[in-house]
Scaffold this active site. Structure first.
Site, PDB file in Angstrom:
ATOM      1  N   ASN A  58      -3.127 -51.121  72.170  1.00 48.90           N
ATOM      2  CA  ASN A  58      -1.929 -51.899  72.444  1.00 48.90           C
ATOM      3  C   ASN A  58      -0.814 -51.019  72.982  1.00 48.90           C
ATOM      4  O   ASN A  58      -1.072 -49.952  73.526  1.00 48.90           O
ATOM      5  CB  ASN A  58      -1.502 -52.711  71.222  1.00 48.90           C
ATOM      6  CG  ASN A  58      -1.112 -54.130  71.626  1.00 48.90           C
ATOM      7  OD1 ASN A  58      -0.177 -54.304  72.397  1.00 48.90           O
ATOM      8  ND2 ASN A  58      -1.841 -55.112  71.149  1.00 48.90           N
ATOM      9  N   HIS A  94       1.541 -48.957  71.923  1.00 46.38           N
ATOM     10  CA  HIS A  94       1.632 -47.540  71.570  1.00 46.38           C
ATOM     11  C   HIS A  94       0.486 -46.753  72.196  1.00 46.38           C
ATOM     12  O   HIS A  94       0.665 -45.598  72.600  1.00 46.38           O
ATOM     13  CB  HIS A  94       1.631 -47.358  70.053  1.00 46.38           C
ATOM     14  CG  HIS A  94       2.089 -46.005  69.598  1.00 46.38           C
ATOM     15  ND1 HIS A  94       1.210 -45.022  69.193  1.00 46.38           N
ATOM     16  CD2 HIS A  94       3.333 -45.467  69.507  1.00 46.38           C
ATOM     17  CE1 HIS A  94       1.891 -43.949  68.848  1.00 46.38           C
ATOM     18  NE2 HIS A  94       3.182 -44.181  69.031  1.00 46.38           N
ATOM     19  N   CYS A  95      -0.678 -47.374  72.300  1.00 45.78           N
ATOM     20  CA  CYS A  95      -1.852 -46.683  72.837  1.00 45.78           C
ATOM     21  C   CYS A  95      -1.728 -46.373  74.328  1.00 45.78           C
ATOM     22  O   CYS A  95      -2.371 -45.447  74.818  1.00 45.78           O
ATOM     23  CB  CYS A  95      -3.093 -47.533  72.630  1.00 45.78           C
ATOM     24  SG  CYS A  95      -3.406 -48.023  70.921  1.00 45.78           S
ATOM     25  N   VAL A  96      -0.944 -47.172  75.058  1.00 52.84           N
ATOM     26  CA  VAL A  96      -0.856 -46.962  76.509  1.00 52.84           C
ATOM     27  C   VAL A  96       0.401 -46.201  76.915  1.00 52.84           C
ATOM     28  O   VAL A  96       0.697 -46.083  78.100  1.00 52.84           O
ATOM     29  CB  VAL A  96      -0.928 -48.312  77.269  1.00 52.84           C
ATOM     30  CG1 VAL A  96      -2.246 -49.021  76.946  1.00 52.84           C
ATOM     31  CG2 VAL A  96       0.258 -49.222  76.976  1.00 52.84           C
TER      32      VAL A  96
END
Length: 364
Positions: A353, A355-357
């Site tokens: 999501n 934070h991951c990108v």
């Protein structure tokens, strides 16, 4: 750019908290067909909303393939820097450098080893050579020296720092068989202390149910201030997530941080389970001859997967009644920032999501 073989701790560097000031943010333009359904068009719209929101208060650099340069440039705001750099996918948190600073106006990057979240054991795609070069190439781009730690498999989503000597990780991830199986837990903790500049590592047992990264910490628990965290939570004891979150709560409530403070835990409710549809699965290419998703599969949806920008907190929304409650909790915890909820199902389908990108670049 120099390649360094000392450690950040030896050199007086440490990983600052995400809520500390940023110079900018790194993201990657999505296009991988087995991650992003139907040509990644919907995913790009979600990415663009994230980019636009973050770039209002900090500089933004987006990486893209040569083939997507003109398309990305036409859609991105003028204030966003676009750089051609080949990657295997769009997970900037995990393939970008972890930045460390020394408080004296210097910043360096850490180049961890990357093997697609598990390599030959349980990695998520069969080739990751391009991703494994991103951290070093990006440090070269921004003229930051880089610590060579490619012999240690670690992703940015698997570590959180409070900037004051404490790190958060999960045992499920960092002790997984596909990362550093030849190292003991104590040896892994020492690497974290040496490279993040911390003296205390809090090991949470588990992350979010069915999180294919082996349960990254950034999807379940995050620092919101020194001595304070949010923890993904459900009151439904029949949900498999309940036992996972309760185990982490027990650890947090018994823990102290590097400064000796008790940890204040703010429970951040989870949305109702999010499952992928058959239509969404039909829009995904095969990966190494196999489908990446199956209809009805539960996705690892969590509001904890937010990004703290200089003037905003960018959180995922899922079209769930709990969206509003989660946003209100985060707004109370971040009173000086505007909490912006962005519909993020089309990012979640890819496996992570907001934070991951994203990957923050701390201010010096």
């Amino acid at each position: 750019m120099k390649i360094l073989h000392t450690t950040p701790a030896q050199d007086g560097f440490y990983m600052p908290a995400e809520f500390a000031p940023h110079e900018g943010c790194l993201m990657i333009w999505p296009e991988r067909a087995d991650s992003w359904q139907y040509g990644a068009y919907a995913a790009r719209k979600a990415f663009l909303r994230v980019i636009e929101t973050i770039s209002e208060s900090e500089s933004m650099t987006v990486l893209c393939s040569e083939g997507q340069y003109d398309n990305a440039r036409a859609q991105l705001p003028d204030r966003v820097r676009l750089v051609v750099m080949e990657t295997d996918d769009a997970w900037a948190r995990d393939v970008g450098p972890t930045f460390v600073i020394n408080g004296r106006g210097e910043r360096r990057g850490i180049d961890w080893g990357f093997n697609a979240w598990g390599g030959d054991v349980d990695g998520l795609y069969p080739s990751w050579e391009k991703d494994n070069r991103v951290a070093r190439k990006f440090c070269d781009l921004v003229s930051n020296d880089v610590y060579d730690k490619r012999d240690f498999i670690c992703e940015g989503g698997s570590i959180h720092s409070d900037g004051e000597g404490t790190a958060l990780v999960t045992e499920a991830c960092l002790l997984s068989a596909g990362r550093n199986p030849d190292l003991t837990k104590a040896e892994i903790e020492q690497v974290l202390c040496d490279y993040l500049g911390v003296s205390k590592v809090i090991w949470l047992p588990r992350g979010i149910y069915n999180d294919e990264t082996n349960e990254h910490v950034d999807n379940v628990c995050a620092f919101t201030a020194p001595g304070e965290v949010v923890l993904a939570w459900t009151d439904d004891e029949t949900d498999p997530q309940y036992a996972l979150s309760k185990a982490s709560l027990d650890v947090l409530e018994a823990a102290t941080d590097a400064k000796g403070r008790r940890i204040k835990v703010h429970k951040l409710p989870l949305p109702k389970p999010v499952t992928i549809t058959a239509e969404e699965c039909d829009g995904l290419d095969l990966c190494d001859g196999e489908p990446t998703r199956t209809p009805g599969e539960r996705l690892a949806a969590s509001y904890v997967n937010f990004y703290i920008a200089n003037e905003a907190v960018v959180m995922p929304a899922f079209g769930d009644p709990m969206d509003e409650k989660a946003q209100a909790i985060l707004q109370e915890l971040f009173p000086t920032r505007k909490v912006v909820a962005i519909p993020a199902r089309d990012i979640l389908i890819g496996g992570g999501n907001i934070h991951c990108v994203t990957q923050q670049i701390p201010k010096i």
